[in-house]
Scaffold this active site. Structure first.
Site, PDB file in Angstrom:
ATOM      1  N   CYS A 263       6.529 -35.836   6.317  1.00 38.81           N
ATOM      2  CA  CYS A 263       5.316 -35.942   6.159  1.00 38.81           C
ATOM      3  C   CYS A 263       4.695 -34.394   5.811  1.00 38.81           C
ATOM      4  O   CYS A 263       4.983 -33.873   4.780  1.00 38.81           O
ATOM      5  CB  CYS A 263       4.638 -36.043   7.646  1.00 38.81           C
TER       6      CYS A 263
ATOM      7  N   HIS B 121       6.896 -41.618   8.786  1.00 39.46           N
ATOM      8  CA  HIS B 121       7.722 -41.001  10.118  1.00 39.46           C
ATOM      9  C   HIS B 121       8.907 -41.776  10.541  1.00 39.46           C
ATOM     10  O   HIS B 121       8.547 -42.602  11.463  1.00 39.46           O
ATOM     11  CB  HIS B 121       6.732 -40.651  11.106  1.00 39.46           C
TER      12      HIS B 121
ATOM     13  N   GLU C 173      11.216 -40.725  12.310  1.00 43.32           N
ATOM     14  CA  GLU C 173      11.574 -39.992  13.787  1.00 43.32           C
ATOM     15  C   GLU C 173      10.553 -40.751  14.807  1.00 43.32           C
ATOM     16  O   GLU C 173      10.791 -40.705  16.180  1.00 43.32           O
ATOM     17  CB  GLU C 173      11.351 -38.656  13.749  1.00 43.32           C
TER      18      GLU C 173
END
Length: 222
Positions: free
Chosen positions: A86, A194, A196
């Site tokens: 990002c 994302h 994560e």
């Protein structure tokens, strides 16, 4: 394997990224934007999402000129791995480690939801846990995720098999549905979604762990 996760003023995904690396088995060190060197023996640098320096000037522009960014560039130029997610992807384009730019979303609105992605290549440590064409689902949360590049750059990315992920239903207007790209040596990955935030089923899916496990496994083989 050793990972370093950078924190800039305005980062808000650095803890998530550190946790994902740890869940995959990495020894993680957190580094501050004013640090002038990375920890000894670091294998991969994580550049997290958020709004570094408030997105002033351009998203990632100030972070790309911070002391730790210079150390990250040296790490990448020596063949080290870098993962930018990002805002981290935006930082990587601002440093020149990846080509192109991330512009305002075509709809001119912040987008925060899960999206379906296609793994465009399995030929990288980051994506080697999948086959090309596999579908994965990651969250997105961005206002400036519209990947833009000149025709020559787009042709080079296609020709060199450097598009890592594409959107199945393009949410932001990115050229050629691009969600993530690789460097020429395939050791730097930038992506807007994302992974994560998708490392536990409690988060709505754990597809992101595929990236972190593959990366650590791939680095161990080098």
């Amino acid at each position: 394997m050793k990972a370093a996760v950078i924190t800039f003023p305005g980062s808000n995904c650095d803890r998530d990224l550190a946790t994902a690396f740890e869940k995959a088995g990495a020894d993680v060190t957190r580094v501050w934007h004013k640090d002038t060197a990375l920890p000894e023996g670091v294998d991969v640098v994580g550049v997290p999402g958020g709004f570094s320096f408030g997105d002033y000037l351009r998203c990632g522009a100030i972070a790309a000129r911070s002391p730790i960014a210079a150390a990250m560039i040296r790490h990448a130029e020596r063949g080290g791995y870098v993962l930018g997610i990002c805002n981290g992807f935006q930082v990587l384009t601002e440093t020149g480690l990846l080509p192109g730019a991330l512009m305002r979303n075509a709809g001119l609105k912040f987008i925060c939801r899960r999206v379906d992605l296609r793994v465009a290549t399995a030929d990288s440590a980051f994506t080697s846990g999948w086959a090309a064409g596999d579908a994965v689902r990651f969250p997105i949360a961005h206002h400036d995720g519209n990947y833009t590049a000149d025709p020559e750059t787009l042709a080079r990315l296609r020709g060199e098999d450097r598009v890592a992920f594409t959107y199945l239903d393009n949410p932001n207007g990115s050229m050629e549905d691009i969600a993530g790209i690789l460097s020429a040596n395939r050791r730097v990955l930038g992506l807007m979604p994302h992974p994560e935030r998708a490392v536990e089923e409690a988060q709505g899916g754990a597809d992101g762990m595929g990236l972190f496990r593959a990366l650590l496994g791939g680095m161990a083989l080098v």
